[in-house]
Design a protein around this motif. Structure first.
Motif, mmCIF file in Angstrom:
data_model
loop_
_atom_site.group_PDB
_atom_site.id
_atom_site.type_symbol
_atom_site.label_atom_id
_atom_site.label_comp_id
_atom_site.label_asym_id
_atom_site.label_seq_id
_atom_site.Cartn_x
_atom_site.Cartn_y
_atom_site.Cartn_z
ATOM 1 N N PRO A 27 24.933 20.521 8.962
ATOM 2 C CA PRO A 27 24.762 18.928 8.862
ATOM 3 C C PRO A 27 23.624 18.515 8.284
ATOM 4 O O PRO A 27 23.715 17.631 7.401
ATOM 5 C CB PRO A 27 24.777 18.771 10.248
ATOM 6 N N ALA A 28 22.508 19.291 8.486
ATOM 7 C CA ALA A 28 21.394 18.862 7.926
ATOM 8 C C ALA A 28 21.102 19.032 6.315
ATOM 9 O O ALA A 28 20.929 18.051 5.567
ATOM 10 C CB ALA A 28 19.841 19.245 8.496
ATOM 11 N N ILE A 29 21.422 19.942 5.951
ATOM 12 C CA ILE A 29 21.590 20.538 4.524
ATOM 13 C C ILE A 29 22.521 19.727 3.906
ATOM 14 O O ILE A 29 22.395 19.185 2.666
ATOM 15 C CB ILE A 29 21.798 22.000 4.207
ATOM 16 N N LEU A 30 23.658 19.527 4.360
ATOM 17 C CA LEU A 30 24.871 18.691 3.769
ATOM 18 C C LEU A 30 24.435 17.109 3.673
ATOM 19 O O LEU A 30 24.821 16.513 2.640
ATOM 20 C CB LEU A 30 26.255 18.986 4.182
ATOM 21 N N SER A 31 23.901 16.726 4.632
ATOM 22 C CA SER A 31 23.514 15.390 4.716
ATOM 23 C C SER A 31 22.442 15.014 3.657
ATOM 24 O O SER A 31 22.501 13.947 3.045
ATOM 25 C CB SER A 31 23.058 14.980 6.069
ATOM 26 N N SER A 32 21.487 16.079 3.514
ATOM 27 C CA SER A 32 20.364 15.811 2.604
ATOM 28 C C SER A 32 20.968 15.914 1.015
ATOM 29 O O SER A 32 20.462 15.243 0.219
ATOM 30 C CB SER A 32 19.159 16.727 2.937
ATOM 31 N N LEU A 33 21.730 16.786 0.922
ATOM 32 C CA LEU A 33 22.414 16.930 -0.047
ATOM 33 C C LEU A 33 23.228 15.623 -0.805
ATOM 34 O O LEU A 33 23.173 14.961 -1.840
ATOM 35 C CB LEU A 33 23.528 18.027 -0.288
ATOM 36 N N LYS A 34 23.885 15.072 0.319
ATOM 37 C CA LYS A 34 24.595 13.672 -0.042
ATOM 38 C C LYS A 34 23.528 12.686 -0.348
ATOM 39 O O LYS A 34 23.717 11.777 -1.285
ATOM 40 C CB LYS A 34 25.385 13.500 1.101
ATOM 41 N N SER A 35 22.464 12.794 0.493
ATOM 42 C CA SER A 35 21.546 11.641 0.101
ATOM 43 C C SER A 35 20.848 11.661 -1.172
ATOM 44 O O SER A 35 20.748 10.740 -1.977
ATOM 45 C CB SER A 35 20.548 11.819 1.332
ATOM 46 N N VAL A 36 20.692 13.021 -1.705
ATOM 47 C CA VAL A 36 19.966 13.084 -2.938
ATOM 48 C C VAL A 36 20.902 12.833 -4.191
ATOM 49 O O VAL A 36 20.363 11.977 -4.877
ATOM 50 C CB VAL A 36 19.657 14.770 -3.096
ATOM 51 N N LEU A 37 22.201 13.000 -3.988
ATOM 52 C CA LEU A 37 23.269 12.719 -5.023
ATOM 53 C C LEU A 37 23.224 11.258 -5.108
ATOM 54 O O LEU A 37 23.595 10.554 -6.048
ATOM 55 C CB LEU A 37 24.470 13.735 -4.626
ATOM 56 N N GLU A 38 23.387 10.484 -3.697
ATOM 57 C CA GLU A 38 23.894 9.204 -3.651
ATOM 58 C C GLU A 38 22.672 8.467 -4.050
ATOM 59 O O GLU A 38 22.499 7.197 -4.753
ATOM 60 C CB GLU A 38 24.455 8.818 -2.193
ATOM 61 N N THR A 39 21.411 8.837 -3.620
ATOM 62 C CA THR A 39 20.122 7.692 -3.527
ATOM 63 C C THR A 39 19.077 8.430 -4.419
ATOM 64 O O THR A 39 17.912 7.714 -4.691
ATOM 65 C CB THR A 39 19.324 7.572 -2.146
ATOM 66 N N GLY A 40 18.902 9.936 -4.810
ATOM 67 C CA GLY A 40 17.905 10.478 -5.547
ATOM 68 C C GLY A 40 16.843 11.048 -4.515
ATOM 69 O O GLY A 40 15.943 11.284 -4.909
ATOM 70 N N ASN A 41 17.093 10.401 -3.095
ATOM 71 C CA ASN A 41 16.002 11.131 -2.278
ATOM 72 C C ASN A 41 16.699 11.875 -1.246
ATOM 73 O O ASN A 41 17.755 11.617 -0.768
ATOM 74 C CB ASN A 41 15.401 9.758 -1.716
#
Length: 174
Positions: free
Chosen positions: A136-150
């Motif tokens: 969940p941490a890896i996938l949530s961070s992946l989502k954040s990178v793609l949506e916000t760049g961070n």
């Protein structure tokens, strides 16, 4: 299938689905390139030879191979199945290979990403607790990178339950 990995024998033990405001191509790129993975996967660099039988590697920030595997199924940008073997002494011998499947599906303006972690034998809940914490941490961070760049700065302690269970089985961890 190469190296005798019979996917018919694998049953999902962990499954997560998330929705990402991105294109299937962008999600595919995030899952398969070092450029993206370093951002969301704690500095780990994914190196993938995207063809059946190709190598799949995740290098730790120090350059060492942390995960080594092989591409089992490759259908860009819809589906990627790989063996995901953590490079710890005796782990694969005692627990068998781990199969990770990513399914990417366009749903309206978002992408539905499903991740399945499968095994060809029963794995204890103690061992699975590591993936249940990490994915969940890896996938949530992946989502954040793609949506916000961070990426997300998620502070996680090592999964004690999993480490204790591995030690009991005689599996060394770094």
């Amino acid at each position: 299938m190469s190296k005798g990995v019979n996917v018919e024998n694998f049953k999902p033990a962990i499954a997560y689905t998330i929705y990402i405001a991105a294109t299937p191509e962008k999600v595919w790129q995030a899952l398969t390139t070092a450029e993206f993975s370093r951002q969301y996967f704690s500095g780990f660099a994914i190196e993938a030879d995207l063809k059946v039988g190709g190598a799949f590697i995740a290098r730790a920030p120090d350059g060492s191979v942390h995960i080594s595997g092989e591409v089992i199924e490759c259908d860009p940008p819809k589906k990627l199945t790989i063996t995901w073997n953590v490079n710890w002494p005796a782990l694969v011998e005692k627990l068998g290979p781990t199969l990770v499947t990513y399914e990417i599906e366009q749903t309206g303006e978002a992408v539905k990403l499903t991740m399945l972690q499968s095994h060809d034998r029963d794995i204890s809940e103690d061992i699975l607790s590591g993936g249940r914490q990490g994915w969940p941490a890896i996938l949530s961070s992946l989502k954040s990178v793609l949506e916000t760049g961070n990426a997300l700065a998620i502070k996680m302690a090592p999964p004690e339950r999993m480490l204790a269970a591995l030690k009991e089985m005689g599996i060394g961890t770094p």
